[in-house]
Design a protein around this motif. Structure first.
Motif, PDB file in Angstrom:
ATOM      1  N   SER A   1     -16.350  32.842  -1.682  1.00  0.00           N
ATOM      2  CA  SER A   1     -17.760  32.609  -2.014  1.00  0.00           C
ATOM      3  C   SER A   1     -18.358  33.807  -2.726  1.00  0.00           C
ATOM      4  O   SER A   1     -17.952  34.956  -2.508  1.00  0.00           O
ATOM      5  CB  SER A   1     -18.539  32.331  -0.728  1.00  0.00           C
ATOM      6  N   ASN A   2     -19.302  33.542  -3.608  1.00  0.00           N
ATOM      7  CA  ASN A   2     -20.017  34.549  -4.414  1.00  0.00           C
ATOM      8  C   ASN A   2     -19.177  35.146  -5.531  1.00  0.00           C
ATOM      9  O   ASN A   2     -19.640  36.053  -6.225  1.00  0.00           O
ATOM     10  CB  ASN A   2     -20.581  35.669  -3.535  1.00  0.00           C
ATOM     11  N   SER A   3     -17.966  34.646  -5.712  1.00  0.00           N
ATOM     12  CA  SER A   3     -17.155  35.112  -6.835  1.00  0.00           C
ATOM     13  C   SER A   3     -17.759  34.633  -8.144  1.00  0.00           C
ATOM     14  O   SER A   3     -18.298  33.530  -8.240  1.00  0.00           O
ATOM     15  CB  SER A   3     -15.718  34.591  -6.714  1.00  0.00           C
ATOM     16  N   GLN A   4     -17.651  35.465  -9.165  1.00  0.00           N
ATOM     17  CA  GLN A   4     -18.108  35.100 -10.505  1.00  0.00           C
ATOM     18  C   GLN A   4     -16.931  34.519 -11.279  1.00  0.00           C
ATOM     19  O   GLN A   4     -15.830  35.085 -11.288  1.00  0.00           O
ATOM     20  CB  GLN A   4     -18.686  36.326 -11.208  1.00  0.00           C
ATOM     21  N   ILE A   5     -17.160  33.375 -11.919  1.00  0.00           N
ATOM     22  CA  ILE A   5     -16.091  32.667 -12.604  1.00  0.00           C
ATOM     23  C   ILE A   5     -16.529  32.327 -14.029  1.00  0.00           C
ATOM     24  O   ILE A   5     -17.711  32.383 -14.369  1.00  0.00           O
ATOM     25  CB  ILE A   5     -15.687  31.371 -11.861  1.00  0.00           C
ATOM     26  N   ILE A   6     -15.544  31.964 -14.862  1.00  0.00           N
ATOM     27  CA  ILE A   6     -15.821  31.524 -16.229  1.00  0.00           C
ATOM     28  C   ILE A   6     -15.081  30.219 -16.491  1.00  0.00           C
ATOM     29  O   ILE A   6     -13.998  29.980 -15.950  1.00  0.00           O
ATOM     30  CB  ILE A   6     -15.406  32.588 -17.262  1.00  0.00           C
ATOM     31  N   ILE A   7     -15.685  29.385 -17.313  1.00  0.00           N
ATOM     32  CA  ILE A   7     -15.091  28.109 -17.707  1.00  0.00           C
ATOM     33  C   ILE A   7     -15.071  28.061 -19.233  1.00  0.00           C
ATOM     34  O   ILE A   7     -16.101  28.267 -19.882  1.00  0.00           O
ATOM     35  CB  ILE A   7     -15.874  26.902 -17.148  1.00  0.00           C
ATOM     36  N   ALA A   8     -13.906  27.806 -19.823  1.00  0.00           N
ATOM     37  CA  ALA A   8     -13.748  27.846 -21.271  1.00  0.00           C
ATOM     38  C   ALA A   8     -14.448  26.679 -21.953  1.00  0.00           C
ATOM     39  O   ALA A   8     -14.573  25.586 -21.388  1.00  0.00           O
ATOM     40  CB  ALA A   8     -12.272  27.830 -21.630  1.00  0.00           C
ATOM     41  N   SER A   9     -14.876  26.911 -23.183  1.00  0.00           N
ATOM     42  CA  SER A   9     -15.306  25.815 -24.048  1.00  0.00           C
ATOM     43  C   SER A   9     -14.091  24.968 -24.422  1.00  0.00           C
ATOM     44  O   SER A   9     -12.975  25.478 -24.538  1.00  0.00           O
ATOM     45  CB  SER A   9     -15.951  26.371 -25.320  1.00  0.00           C
ATOM     46  N   THR A  10     -14.326  23.679 -24.610  1.00  0.00           N
ATOM     47  CA  THR A  10     -13.257  22.816 -25.145  1.00  0.00           C
ATOM     48  C   THR A  10     -13.722  22.088 -26.405  1.00  0.00           C
ATOM     49  O   THR A  10     -13.067  21.151 -26.862  1.00  0.00           O
ATOM     50  CB  THR A  10     -12.796  21.784 -24.090  1.00  0.00           C
ATOM     51  N   THR A  11     -14.847  22.500 -26.958  1.00  0.00           N
ATOM     52  CA  THR A  11     -15.312  21.940 -28.219  1.00  0.00           C
ATOM     53  C   THR A  11     -15.098  22.977 -29.321  1.00  0.00           C
ATOM     54  O   THR A  11     -14.532  24.045 -29.093  1.00  0.00           O
ATOM     55  CB  THR A  11     -16.810  21.579 -28.141  1.00  0.00           C
ATOM     56  N   LYS A  12     -15.579  22.685 -30.515  1.00  0.00           N
ATOM     57  CA  LYS A  12     -15.502  23.655 -31.607  1.00  0.00           C
ATOM     58  C   LYS A  12     -16.634  24.684 -31.561  1.00  0.00           C
ATOM     59  O   LYS A  12     -16.738  25.528 -32.441  1.00  0.00           O
ATOM     60  CB  LYS A  12     -15.521  22.924 -32.958  1.00  0.00           C
ATOM     61  N   THR A  13     -17.446  24.618 -30.539  1.00  0.00           N
ATOM     62  CA  THR A  13     -18.558  25.553 -30.375  1.00  0.00           C
ATOM     63  C   THR A  13     -18.181  26.591 -29.325  1.00  0.00           C
ATOM     64  O   THR A  13     -18.185  26.303 -28.119  1.00  0.00           O
ATOM     65  CB  THR A  13     -19.837  24.813 -29.956  1.00  0.00           C
ATOM     66  N   TYR A  14     -17.862  27.800 -29.774  1.00  0.00           N
ATOM     67  CA  TYR A  14     -17.310  28.809 -28.867  1.00  0.00           C
ATOM     68  C   TYR A  14     -18.314  29.251 -27.810  1.00  0.00           C
ATOM     69  O   TYR A  14     -17.934  29.693 -26.707  1.00  0.00           O
ATOM     70  CB  TYR A  14     -16.805  30.011 -29.670  1.00  0.00           C
ATOM     71  N   THR A  15     -19.615  29.147 -28.101  1.00  0.00           N
ATOM     72  CA  THR A  15     -20.640  29.595 -27.165  1.00  0.00           C
ATOM     73  C   THR A  15     -20.804  28.667 -25.967  1.00  0.00           C
ATOM     74  O   THR A  15     -21.618  28.946 -25.077  1.00  0.00           O
ATOM     75  CB  THR A  15     -21.994  29.729 -27.881  1.00  0.00           C
ATOM     76  N   GLN A  16     -20.023  27.596 -25.903  1.00  0.00           N
ATOM     77  CA  GLN A  16     -20.119  26.700 -24.764  1.00  0.00           C
ATOM     78  C   GLN A  16     -19.211  27.112 -23.605  1.00  0.00           C
ATOM     79  O   GLN A  16     -19.103  26.393 -22.611  1.00  0.00           O
ATOM     80  CB  GLN A  16     -19.845  25.259 -25.197  1.00  0.00           C
ATOM     81  N   ALA A  17     -18.574  28.280 -23.700  1.00  0.00           N
ATOM     82  CA  ALA A  17     -17.958  28.880 -22.517  1.00  0.00           C
ATOM     83  C   ALA A  17     -19.075  29.246 -21.542  1.00  0.00           C
ATOM     84  O   ALA A  17     -20.149  29.688 -21.949  1.00  0.00           O
ATOM     85  CB  ALA A  17     -17.157  30.119 -22.899  1.00  0.00           C
TER      86      ALA A  17
END
Length: 466
Positions: free
Chosen positions: A166-182
């Protein structure tokens, strides 16, 4: 304010005044030199250094500064001056890692009275120095989602059970052509099997179907190395002499690196002839601005560089090197890392190297996933080149791979390149004897493959799917 020396009697706990010359335990404003063959154990919070050219702490040759796995509390060390390691600095060791129930924070460029100039102080590894940091292992540093995430999703299913706390910081990748959607999120509870619950819901759709699953990585570690103030008031981490040994597992580097010559990297590998550098399952993130990069090669004939299982997020570049500094004798193995989101490229080299980029996932960069003005694989024969094999490159604003200037004697195998905004692969330099084998490319910009302003030699595609 004083220069405090250990008394060369073997060492002991930092808090014990009897191990220090003059029977005085160092405090903020003092500087420390560990002498003789002393081993000093950190058993308290430390604020040290005088904001001068004298190192905050000098670990002399033959001495050791140590945080053991049996450390009694959650401690931090803040340095107002360089931390110079000519001997050895251990936070855990070997398989004797710092347990998950404990944390240790190392903060550089520290001040309580005002903001110290950005990049003024760092962690400097001297000739034959050893740096060994061992955080608590997790089940994995990154994996994939299964099942797509819609806007406003608050629960994520992963491909394996992660046991992320709990409280861990995570990231989720973009899967579209818009890189800022990570996206960057925080867990609101411990992982349960393959289920993760997040504090704030998702803002974008993330594909979890077929061969297009989004990657997900964890940034939080129980050993954290950071700048006391966030970028641009931050410091660099440097291996700067021959024969140094760097062995770092399961550590977090946050907000490290400075936009100035010789300070661009969170971790700078410099003049490491005869030494080793192994960085595994770490997170390196929040290094933004100018030419900053997560790993920066600034040396001649770097050998024995091994980077595996790391998560690199929100950096200007992932890995780069100084122009005309690194000869073809340099070798590095980069394997199974997650490079997710940044302003440049995950791999951006300006000179020839023998480089093995194998089974990495590279996504959500403003530039190309891989940008090679002079190809890292280049050699005088195919046997002398490095490799770019079995990597997953997607959702970058430009290309999956951009080859410029020279590409020769290269065989690339098994890469998957998809949904990059401008295109899949571009050649804009001279090309000699390049082979692509077992590539899968789809959904990329205007062209899957393009050639621009080149003298094309032999380029072949074997068992490739476009």
């Amino acid at each position: 304010m004083a220069a405090i020396l250990s008394n060369s009697s073997g060492g002991g706990n930092w808090s014990d005044s009897t191990i220090w010359a003059g029977l005085v335990t160092p405090v903020e404003g003092d500087t420390v030199i560990i002498t003789g063959s002393d081993i000093i154990y950190i058993d308290q919070n430390i604020h040290i250094g005088a904001d001068t050219s004298t190192p905050a702490v000098l670990i002399s040759t033959g001495t050791t500064l140590y945080v053991t796995s049996s450390v009694a509390g959650n401690y931090s060390m803040s340095c107002k001056g360089d931390l110079v390691v000519s001997g050895a600095f251990f936070i855990g060791s070997g398989v004797d890692y710092i347990p998950q129930s404990r944390t240790f924070d190392l903060k550089l460029n520290y001040s309580t009275t005002g903001l110290i100039t950005g990049g003024k102080y760092g962690l400097l590894i001297g000739h034959s120095g050893t740096l060994c940091f061992k955080g608590a292992p997790l089940t994995c540093s990154w994996t994939y989602i299964t099942g797509s995430l819609g806007i406003n999703s608050s629960s994520i299913t992963t491909s394996i059970a992660t046991a992320w706390p709990s409280n861990s910081q995570i990231i989720i990748a973009s899967t579209t052509k818009t890189y800022t959607q990570a996206e960057f999120r925080t867990l609101n509870s411990n992982a349960t099997g393959t289920n993760l619950n997040i504090v704030s819901t998702m803002s974008y759709f993330h594909d979890g179907s077929g061969s297009k699953e989004a990657e997900i990585g964890i940034l939080t570690r129980n050993i954290k190395i950071s700048s006391f103030n966030p970028y641009p008031l931050s410091s660099s981490y440097i291996i700067n002499s021959p024969n140094t040994k760097l062995d770092i597992d399961w550590c977090e580097f946050y907000g490290v690196g400075y936009n100035a010559t010789n300070k661009y990297g969170s971790i700078i590998l410099k003049n490491n002839v005869g030494g080793t550098a192994s960085i595994q399952s770490c997170s390196i993130w929040g290094n933004v601005g100018g030419s900053n990069t997560a790993i920066y090669f600034n040396a001649t004939n770097l050998k024995n560089v091994y980077l595996e299982g790391n998560v690199i997020y929100s950096c200007s570049n992932g890995i780069s090197n100084v122009a005309n500094s690194v000869p073809s004798g340099t070798e590095a193995i980069v394997k199974n890392n997650l490079f997710c989101f940044g302003q440049g490229s995950a791999l951006s080299l300006t000179t020839t190297m023998r480089f093995w980029l194998i089974s990495n996932s590279i996504n959500s960069w403003n530039g190309s996933a891989i940008n090679l003005p002079i190809l890292a694989l280049t050699g005088s024969s195919e046997e002398q080149t490095g490799k770019i094999d079995y990597n997953n490159m997607h959702s970058c604003n430009q290309y999956g791979i951009s080859f410029t200037t020279v590409a020769r004697y290269c065989t690339l195998i098994g890469n998957k390149i998809w949904r990059n905004n401008t295109g899949g692969i571009i050649f804009s330099g001279n090309v000699y004897i390049v082979k692509f084998i077992d590539h899968n490319m789809f959904g990329n910009g205007t062209d899957q493959i393009s050639f621009s302003n080149i003298n094309a030699g032999s380029v072949s595609f074997i068992n490739c799917n476009f």
